[in-house]
Design a protein around this motif. Structure first.
Motif, PDB file in Angstrom:
ATOM      1  N   PRO A  44     -10.021   4.808   6.207  1.00  0.00           N
ATOM      2  CA  PRO A  44      -9.346   4.430   4.945  1.00  0.00           C
ATOM      3  C   PRO A  44      -7.825   4.474   5.071  1.00  0.00           C
ATOM      4  O   PRO A  44      -7.263   5.288   5.807  1.00  0.00           O
ATOM      5  N   ALA A  45      -7.169   3.596   4.354  1.00  0.00           N
ATOM      6  CA  ALA A  45      -5.704   3.534   4.370  1.00  0.00           C
ATOM      7  C   ALA A  45      -5.192   3.304   2.958  1.00  0.00           C
ATOM      8  O   ALA A  45      -5.792   2.547   2.189  1.00  0.00           O
ATOM      9  N   VAL A  46      -4.106   3.977   2.603  1.00  0.00           N
ATOM     10  CA  VAL A  46      -3.435   3.785   1.315  1.00  0.00           C
ATOM     11  C   VAL A  46      -1.986   3.424   1.599  1.00  0.00           C
ATOM     12  O   VAL A  46      -1.283   4.158   2.296  1.00  0.00           O
ATOM     13  N   LEU A  47      -1.535   2.294   1.075  1.00  0.00           N
ATOM     14  CA  LEU A  47      -0.145   1.869   1.247  1.00  0.00           C
ATOM     15  C   LEU A  47       0.615   2.106  -0.053  1.00  0.00           C
ATOM     16  O   LEU A  47       0.165   1.679  -1.113  1.00  0.00           O
ATOM     17  N   THR A  48       1.747   2.764   0.030  1.00  0.00           N
ATOM     18  CA  THR A  48       2.611   2.946  -1.134  1.00  0.00           C
ATOM     19  C   THR A  48       4.028   2.546  -0.752  1.00  0.00           C
ATOM     20  O   THR A  48       4.503   2.874   0.340  1.00  0.00           O
ATOM     21  N   ALA A  49       4.684   1.820  -1.636  1.00  0.00           N
ATOM     22  CA  ALA A  49       6.075   1.403  -1.405  1.00  0.00           C
ATOM     23  C   ALA A  49       6.617   0.831  -2.695  1.00  0.00           C
ATOM     24  O   ALA A  49       5.850   0.455  -3.595  1.00  0.00           O
TER      25      ALA A  49
END
Length: 251
Positions: free
Chosen positions: A213-218
């Motif tokens: 799993p991956a979570v991208l925040t920006a």
């Protein structure tokens, strides 16, 4: 706001069209976005915005008097997210919905122009703002807000060198030659990424297809959607054919 001598902007004319064209060129050359602020009476601002934009390439948000325009009510501006627009006009004479303005700004593509239409700045904080009603809890009313946000916004509009302001009855500002304090856009590498951060994001998304799993925040505009698109292209090229995109709402 620096100005040069010229005819007062009492009625929209070709001068506004030339100014808008200069802003678009600067934005295009630097691949960033520009804000053109038009302050004055509602009818003047609408006519000025029409003169400063191309009819086939503009989206209106807020109130609009004439027919035939692509009009999005402010309360539906969030439906724009995920879109991509070159010219957005936000008419704030009937109130300024902060969330709607932020959503609209987030859909403006690089090289695009956002036109913000407002009352004269001296009078704006004292005018009623119906858009504040949904942000308040009972028994507070929009009058209780005392225009604090508008006062803060006015201070930023007056001092930010990246804002170009045209005021009804005042001379036009000088067209910009270059964008202030804007870093030149980075060029994409052979893999399509423009930074190591984006390269790591693409790698993380590709890894998610393998069960990690991956979570991208920006912040908005940092390239999250582009990273997803680059990762999808990589996966398709390597034989992955089932890619599903979800969202809170179908829109």
């Amino acid at each position: 706001m620096n100005r040069v001598p010229g005819n007062p902007v009492s009625s929209p004319d070709s001068g506004l069209a030339k100014l808008a064209a200069a802003l678009r060129k600067v934005a295009h050359d630097g691949h960033h976005r520009r804000l053109l602020h038009l302050a004055g009476e509602r009818d003047w601002c609408h006519a000025a915005a029409a003169a400063a934009s191309l009819a086939e390439d503009r989206l209106w948000i807020g109130d609009r008097g004439s027919d035939g325009e692509r009009l999005i009510p402010a309360q539906k501006a969030r439906t724009l997210l995920g879109g991509d627009y070159t010219t957005i006009i936000y008419a704030a004479h009937a109130g300024l919905d902060v969330d709607a303005l932020a959503a609209a700004a987030g859909t403006l593509r690089g090289g695009g122009l956002l036109l913000l239409l407002t009352p004269l700045l001296e009078a704006w904080p004292e005018l009623p703002d119906p858009a504040l009603a949904r942000l308040l809890t009972s028994p507070a009313t929009p009058d209780d807000a005392e225009g604090r946000f508008i006062t803060r916004l006015i201070a930023l509009l007056r001092t930010d060198p990246a804002v170009t302001c045209c005021t009804q009855g005042a001379p036009l500002p000088h067209p910009p030659v270059s964008a202030p304090n804007i870093t030149a856009p980075r060029q994409a590498g052979p893999d399509g990424c423009v930074s190591d951060d984006q390269r790591r994001a693409v790698s993380a998304v590709v890894g998610a297809a393998e069960g990690v799993p991956a979570v991208l925040t920006a912040d908005r505009g940092r390239g999250k959607s582009a990273a997803l698109g680059l990762a999808a292209a990589h996966l398709l090229a390597t034989g992955v054919h089932n890619i599903v995109v979800t969202a809170p709402r179908r829109a």
